[in-house]
Design an enzyme around this catalytic site. Structure first.
Site, PDB file in Angstrom:
ATOM      1  CG  ASP A  94      73.640  -1.854  -6.021  1.00 31.66           C
ATOM      2  OD1 ASP A  94      72.293  -2.164  -6.131  1.00 31.66           O
ATOM      3  OD2 ASP A  94      74.129  -1.876  -4.956  1.00 31.66           O
TER       4      ASP A  94
ATOM      5  CE1 TYR B 228      74.867   1.549  -4.385  1.00 32.32           C
ATOM      6  CE2 TYR B 228      76.468   2.046  -6.030  1.00 32.32           C
ATOM      7  CZ  TYR B 228      75.863   1.189  -5.316  1.00 32.32           C
ATOM      8  OH  TYR B 228      76.090  -0.027  -5.085  1.00 32.32           O
TER       9      TYR B 228
ATOM     10  CG  ASN C 212      70.758  -4.201  -3.025  1.00 38.58           C
ATOM     11  OD1 ASN C 212      71.662  -4.558  -3.555  1.00 38.58           O
ATOM     12  ND2 ASN C 212      70.720  -3.584  -1.866  1.00 38.58           N
TER      13      ASN C 212
ATOM     14  CG  HIS D  23      73.194  -6.930  -7.387  1.00 40.15           C
ATOM     15  ND1 HIS D  23      74.198  -5.746  -7.730  1.00 40.15           N
ATOM     16  CD2 HIS D  23      72.927  -6.568  -6.012  1.00 40.15           C
ATOM     17  CE1 HIS D  23      74.531  -5.248  -6.707  1.00 40.15           C
ATOM     18  NE2 HIS D  23      73.749  -5.495  -5.677  1.00 40.15           N
TER      19      HIS D  23
ATOM     20  CG  HIS E  52      75.948  -6.944   1.443  1.00 37.26           C
ATOM     21  ND1 HIS E  52      75.133  -6.393   2.242  1.00 37.26           N
ATOM     22  CD2 HIS E  52      76.398  -6.038   0.398  1.00 37.26           C
ATOM     23  CE1 HIS E  52      74.897  -5.216   1.805  1.00 37.26           C
ATOM     24  NE2 HIS E  52      75.655  -4.963   0.711  1.00 37.26           N
TER      25      HIS E  52
ATOM     26  CG  HIS F 297      75.162  -7.138  -2.817  1.00 39.94           C
ATOM     27  ND1 HIS F 297      74.244  -6.097  -2.816  1.00 39.94           N
ATOM     28  CD2 HIS F 297      74.675  -8.195  -1.663  1.00 39.94           C
ATOM     29  CE1 HIS F 297      73.437  -6.470  -1.603  1.00 39.94           C
ATOM     30  NE2 HIS F 297      73.884  -7.358  -1.111  1.00 39.94           N
TER      31      HIS F 297
ATOM     32  CG  HIS G  62      80.290  -1.759  -2.484  1.00 40.90           C
ATOM     33  ND1 HIS G  62      79.816  -0.452  -2.186  1.00 40.90           N
ATOM     34  CD2 HIS G  62      79.544  -2.286  -2.908  1.00 40.90           C
ATOM     35  CE1 HIS G  62      78.448  -0.419  -2.516  1.00 40.90           C
ATOM     36  NE2 HIS G  62      78.181  -1.369  -2.892  1.00 40.90           N
TER      37      HIS G  62
END
Ligand SMILES: *[C@@H]1O[C@H](CO)[C@@H](O)[C@H](O)[C@H]1NC(C)=O
Length: 332
Positions: A83, A86, A121, A215, A224, A250, A252
């Site tokens: 990531d 962003y 992602n 990730h 997640h 992934h 945070h």
């Protein structure tokens, strides 16, 4: 008409192919880079994840502290757990976000080391080839991003794994965002080849320490949570090959889970910018060594006998330290 000679040839070729695929394990196809350890064989590096927000959400503050700790630890390189940009990766190799979120943010001298980056992602929502392109390496020689690759630093071997294609919902959820799957399809082949390559690379490694970077989480109490596809399709390979650390982003947050299932340490460094405060589920306190829902990063120091890990917040305060050791002459 196929002559007898041709038939014999075909049979021989098929037999050879069968042998090379199934009897003698093939060598890993992943690109391999050598990174020299320090003169005494030791190694140190920082890990940051989920960061590219043009300095926002404390990205600049985290970068500043990385510069200070990086100097103190005389780091050899930096790992990004993905990531990188962003919200939707890069639009192309000329996307200004490369400067605004990377080049102009991680400016400290200590951070002018090689960066080894995986894709997250969010990176798959943009132009993936742009992040992989050598053109970015020409713009800033620190940048190295590939889907999956190996870094051999003698004392430790790092296997960087492209985890996004494992996750079903990105492929099945029609409400979900648009992803750049060029280079991934057919998906099942891509995953099977990757599993094979990771397994071969780990099996052939003679390094004392084996570290896998991706990730997505395998185990996490964050928003997640666990990535069950990786628990099923990647974790057995890591366990069979006695991997020491699995490092991811992934979620945070900053997190360390020391599971009783195996010797693997699960380390989440996903606090490079926006953090998800308070978004955490219950986890067995015997296994949960750290859960911090703010911004920060992680450091790892490796010698022949010891690994030392530390997590830092956006002020550079140490949140958690952990060490493990192996005997000097123990079998690898
Ligand atoms: C930046 O970090 C500080 C200290 O952890 C925190 O109080 C603040 O909310 C953070 N700012 C943002 C935008 O996340």
């Amino acid at each position: 008409m196929v002559s007898l000679w041709n038939k014999t040839m075909i049979a021989t070729l098929m037999f050879t192919a069968l042998l090379s695929c199934c009897v003698f394990p093939s060598t890993a196809e992943l690109p391999r880079f050598d990174h020299k350890a320090k003169a005494d064989g030791s190694l140190s590096f920082l890990v940051v994840g989920d960061w590219g927000r043009r300095g926002g959400y404390n990205q600049t503050e985290v970068a500043y502290q990385m510069g200070i700790i990086g100097e103190e630890l005389d780091i050899d390189f930096i790992i990004s757990t993905g990531d990188n940009f962003y919200d939707n990766g890069l639009t192309g190799v000329d996307d200004a976000a490369f400067f605004e979120s990377f080049v102009n943010i991680y400016t400290a001298p200590a951070l002018h080391k090689q960066w080894y980056n995986v894709l997250g992602n969010h990176d798959y929502r943009g132009d993936v080839e742009a992040q992989l392109s050598p053109i970015l390496r020409e713009i800033d020689s620190r940048w190295l991003c590939l889907r999956s690759f190996i870094v051999d630093a003698e004392i430790a071997e790092f296997i960087f794994v492209d985890t996004t294609p494992f996750v079903d919902k990105y492929f099945t959820d029609p409400e979900d965002d648009v992803y750049d799957w060029s280079g991934i399809r057919p998906r099942q082949n891509y995953i099977a080849n990757l599993q094979n390559d990771v397994d071969s690379a780990l099996r052939e490694s003679t390094s004392k320490w084996k570290i896998v970077v991706g990730h997505h989480t395998i185990k996490s109490a964050g928003s997640h949570g666990n990535t069950h596809e990786l628990a099923l399709q990647l974790l057995p390979i890591l366990e069979a090959n006695k991997v020491d650390l699995y490092i991811n982003g992934h979620d945070h947050c900053l997190e360390h889970i020391s599971s009783s299932d195996s010797g693997i340490q699960y380390l989440t460094s996903g606090g490079g910018s926006k953090a998800w405060r308070g978004d955490v589920s219950w986890w067995n306190p015997m296994e949960m060594k750290l859960y911090y829902d703010g911004q920060g990063f992680m450091s790892v120091q490796i010698t022949k006998t010891e690994v030392d890990i530390a997590f830092y917040d956006a002020f550079g305060n140490v949140l958690h330290k952990w060490s493990t050791s192996k005997q000097l002459y123990a079998a690898v």
